[in-house]
Write a protein that holds these residues in place. Structure first.
Motif, PDB file in Angstrom:
ATOM      1  N   LEU A  91       0.560  -3.650 -10.787  1.00 29.01           N
ATOM      2  CA  LEU A  91       0.138  -4.967 -10.185  1.00 29.01           C
ATOM      3  C   LEU A  91       0.141  -5.701 -11.400  1.00 29.01           C
ATOM      4  O   LEU A  91      -1.220  -6.893 -11.757  1.00 29.01           O
ATOM      5  CB  LEU A  91      -0.079  -4.920  -8.738  1.00 29.01           C
ATOM      6  N   PHE A  92       1.379  -6.200 -11.335  1.00 32.88           N
ATOM      7  CA  PHE A  92       1.645  -7.655 -12.281  1.00 32.88           C
ATOM      8  C   PHE A  92       1.847  -8.252 -11.784  1.00 32.88           C
ATOM      9  O   PHE A  92       3.200  -8.705 -10.889  1.00 32.88           O
ATOM     10  CB  PHE A  92       2.569  -7.417 -13.285  1.00 32.88           C
ATOM     11  N   CYS A  93       1.468 -10.116 -12.049  1.00 29.95           N
ATOM     12  CA  CYS A  93       1.449 -11.045 -11.272  1.00 29.95           C
ATOM     13  C   CYS A  93       1.706 -12.295 -12.046  1.00 29.95           C
ATOM     14  O   CYS A  93       0.727 -12.101 -13.325  1.00 29.95           O
ATOM     15  CB  CYS A  93       0.091 -11.797  -9.910  1.00 29.95           C
ATOM     16  N   GLY A  94       2.873 -13.154 -11.779  1.00 35.54           N
ATOM     17  CA  GLY A  94       2.819 -14.382 -12.331  1.00 35.54           C
ATOM     18  C   GLY A  94       4.103 -15.454 -11.362  1.00 35.54           C
ATOM     19  O   GLY A  94       4.962 -14.998  -9.954  1.00 35.54           O
ATOM     20  N   SER A  95       3.028 -16.822 -11.955  1.00 33.08           N
ATOM     21  CA  SER A  95       4.378 -17.297 -10.732  1.00 33.08           C
ATOM     22  C   SER A  95       5.146 -18.169 -11.413  1.00 33.08           C
ATOM     23  O   SER A  95       6.261 -18.279 -10.944  1.00 33.08           O
ATOM     24  CB  SER A  95       3.270 -18.808 -10.955  1.00 33.08           C
ATOM     25  N   GLU A 141      -6.491   8.970  -9.445  1.00 35.30           N
ATOM     26  CA  GLU A 141      -6.257   7.789  -8.753  1.00 35.30           C
ATOM     27  C   GLU A 141      -6.995   6.303  -9.002  1.00 35.30           C
ATOM     28  O   GLU A 141      -7.715   5.697  -8.965  1.00 35.30           O
ATOM     29  CB  GLU A 141      -6.546   7.281  -7.447  1.00 35.30           C
ATOM     30  N   THR A 142      -5.883   5.115  -9.681  1.00 44.53           N
ATOM     31  CA  THR A 142      -6.102   4.051 -10.289  1.00 44.53           C
ATOM     32  C   THR A 142      -4.896   3.119  -9.620  1.00 44.53           C
ATOM     33  O   THR A 142      -3.996   3.159 -10.290  1.00 44.53           O
ATOM     34  CB  THR A 142      -6.700   4.391 -11.789  1.00 44.53           C
ATOM     35  N   PHE A 143      -6.121   2.093  -9.576  1.00 44.25           N
ATOM     36  CA  PHE A 143      -4.856   0.644  -9.306  1.00 44.25           C
ATOM     37  C   PHE A 143      -5.466  -0.733 -10.222  1.00 44.25           C
ATOM     38  O   PHE A 143      -6.694  -0.881 -10.427  1.00 44.25           O
ATOM     39  CB  PHE A 143      -5.216   0.387  -8.863  1.00 44.25           C
ATOM     40  N   ASN A 201       0.853  -0.667  -0.048  1.00 46.35           N
ATOM     41  CA  ASN A 201       0.061  -0.337  -0.144  1.00 46.35           C
ATOM     42  C   ASN A 201       0.977   1.180  -0.080  1.00 46.35           C
ATOM     43  O   ASN A 201       0.735   2.030  -0.990  1.00 46.35           O
ATOM     44  CB  ASN A 201      -0.415   0.073   1.173  1.00 46.35           C
ATOM     45  N   ARG A 202       2.002   0.604   0.689  1.00 50.73           N
ATOM     46  CA  ARG A 202       2.433   2.365   0.431  1.00 50.73           C
ATOM     47  C   ARG A 202       3.442   2.526  -0.571  1.00 50.73           C
ATOM     48  O   ARG A 202       3.154   3.285  -1.352  1.00 50.73           O
ATOM     49  CB  ARG A 202       3.687   1.867   1.833  1.00 50.73           C
ATOM     50  N   ARG A 236      -7.251  -8.054  -2.153  1.00 54.61           N
ATOM     51  CA  ARG A 236      -6.820  -7.149  -0.942  1.00 54.61           C
ATOM     52  C   ARG A 236      -7.171  -6.501  -1.025  1.00 54.61           C
ATOM     53  O   ARG A 236      -7.415  -5.963  -0.598  1.00 54.61           O
ATOM     54  CB  ARG A 236      -6.261  -8.059   0.342  1.00 54.61           C
ATOM     55  N   LEU A 237      -5.720  -6.250  -1.770  1.00 59.87           N
ATOM     56  CA  LEU A 237      -5.102  -4.991  -1.974  1.00 59.87           C
ATOM     57  C   LEU A 237      -6.549  -4.119  -2.804  1.00 59.87           C
ATOM     58  O   LEU A 237      -6.502  -2.306  -3.362  1.00 59.87           O
ATOM     59  CB  LEU A 237      -3.521  -4.338  -2.965  1.00 59.87           C
ATOM     60  N   ILE A 238      -7.165  -4.683  -3.638  1.00 59.54           N
ATOM     61  CA  ILE A 238      -7.680  -3.648  -4.502  1.00 59.54           C
ATOM     62  C   ILE A 238      -8.803  -3.622  -3.673  1.00 59.54           C
ATOM     63  O   ILE A 238      -9.668  -1.630  -3.178  1.00 59.54           O
ATOM     64  CB  ILE A 238      -8.533  -4.537  -5.814  1.00 59.54           C
TER      65      ILE A 238
END
Ligand SMILES: Nc1ncnc2c1ncn2[C@@H]1O[C@H](COP(=O)(O)OP(=O)(O)OP(=O)(O)O)[C@@H](O)[C@H]1O
Ligand SMILES: [Mg+2]
Length: 390
Positions: free
Chosen positions: A193-197, A147-149, A30-31, A55-57
């Motif tokens: 935020l990009f996620c990848g395994s 502000e967009t996420f 978040n920070r 959760r961040l969303i």
């Protein structure tokens, strides 16, 4: 401490009150987002990446941000990728309104996007010029003043599939560069935020595209802290009204050793299915043995398909290591890969071994201490041994 009750969920990302812990990680993420950073979360399988992202969303929505969650596992083509973006941006009001100064091409696309409820937007990617125009128009249409996420999940998986298609390398490079250009709009208030395994970094490095993601801040996710692991187990017991004392909880968590929430959840589900009264050490041993012979951990085997030509060496290494609790030295692993091979292949095989070991480490299968590799999770090791070696 107030005892929370948490519902046992295994499989899909957890949301709402079923999301437990990760206090520190949420604080840091978040920070970073608040101070304008975009993040790259590349962490092992089943660690809880998607859950954390969701959760961040929730956190950002509560602060009044616009939020988008795009799961690229749902698509395998460039057209599909663009349509997912178009649809989700439309639904969450990320596209601008038509204005006078807007480029003609952008206006035309926006016109079509506005009619998206009728069906997917037909996109013309038939020539390099048309494609360039399309991406340029889409870029022009994104609002940057609020502000967009935006979370893009399973990016590496998608790019890996795309890479194998016709003209794959160019498509991958185009998309990564386009995404980068979106992050570089002056004064933008959009964070990603990009996620990848699977290690996105290895992937981009192998295509000489490291620069296309080097503005992203690395974000790590690992096992739960001991307190959180205990809290999760307690919360799950509470949810089912089960009696499991502190000593048994500690015994179970030590047995798992690598305390990722998924392993705690699946062990718990077995304990619950077998429950007859206060959980004992024998109950825990039984549940553990059952997990090793059931299908919960299959995903760790199935996902190796993504390793393509490296799947076979990866399996040989995992087979060898599953029989050795204390692990094996690199020379021994090289010996395993060289079995039956012409000695002249030693150099090549050595290089291959380095790559495979790095991938297996990144993906959470293995742990390295000096030159010794071993399974990171005893549960995964015992499962692997039972399924593929014994
Ligand atoms: N914070 C959490 N609290 C409780 N359970 C969790 C949490 N995070 C993950 N889990 C458990 O782990 C499972 C997998 O979580 P999630 O889908 O978020 O992981 P992932 O890293 O995105 O996995 P994949 O690599 O398959 O995409 C969930 O179904 C749930 O059982
Ligand atoms: Mg996920």
């Amino acid at each position: 401490m107030i005892l929370m009750s948490i519902e046992n969920r295994i499989g899909p990302p957890v949301e709402g009150k079923d999301f437990y812990g990760r206090k520190k990680e949420l604080e840091i993420a978040n920070r970073l987002l608040d101070s304008g950073h975009s993040l790259l979360l590349s962490a092992p399988r089943r660690i809880g990446k998607s859950s954390l992202a969701k959760r961040l969303i929730e956190d950002k929505k509560a602060q009044g941000w616009k939020c988008v969650y795009i799961d690229l596992e749902q698509t395998t083509t460039e057209d599909g990728f663009l349509n997912l973006i178009i649809e989700h941006f439309e639904r969450n009001h990320i596209w601008r309104q038509i204005t006078d100064g807007m480029l003609q091409g952008a206006k035309a696309i926006l016109d079509r996007i506005n009619k998206i409820s009728i069906g997917p937007v037909g996109l013309d990617l038939s020539s390099p010029e048309k494609k360039e125009d399309l991406y340029k128009s889409l870029k022009e249409l994104i609002r940057h003043d609020e502000e967009t996420f935006i979370v893009v999940d399973e990016l590496t998986l998608f790019l890996g599939v795309l890479l194998r298609s016709d003209g794959g390398e160019e498509k991958v490079s185009f998309i990564l560069n386009w995404l980068r250009s979106l992050r570089q709009v002056a004064g933008t208030r959009v964070r990603w935020l990009f996620c990848g395994s699977v290690g996105l970094k290895n992937f981009t490095a192998s295509l000489n595209l490291s620069y296309a993601i080097n503005d992203l801040t690395d974000f790590r996710l690992d096992e739960l802290t001991p307190e959180e692991a205990r809290g999760l187990m307690k919360g799950l017991c509470q949810g089912e009204g089960m009696d499991m004392d502190e000593e048994s909880i500690i015994y179970a968590l030590e047995k798992l050793h690598w305390n990722i929430p998924y392993f705690i959840q699946i062990l718990f589900s077995k304990l619950r299915d077998n429950y007859t009264g206060a959980v004992s050490k024998e109950d825990i041993d039984t549940a553990y043995r059952q997990l090793c012979s059931e299908s919960y951990l299959n995903t760790w085997s199935e996902r190796l398909v993504e390793y393509r030509e490296m799947e076979r060496p990866a399996r040989l290494i995992l087979n060898g290591l599953s029989a050795r609790k204390s692990g094996l030295r690199r020379e021994t692993l090289l010996g395993i890969l060289m079995t039956g091979q012409d000695p002249s292949h030693a150099g090549e095989t050595d290089l291959l071994l380095s790559k495979v070991l790095e991938m297996l480490e990144n993906d959470g299968y293995l742990l390295r201490k000096g030159s010794v590799r071993s399974f990171r999770s005893p549960l995964l090791r015992d499962y692997w041994y039972g399924k593929f070696v014994q």
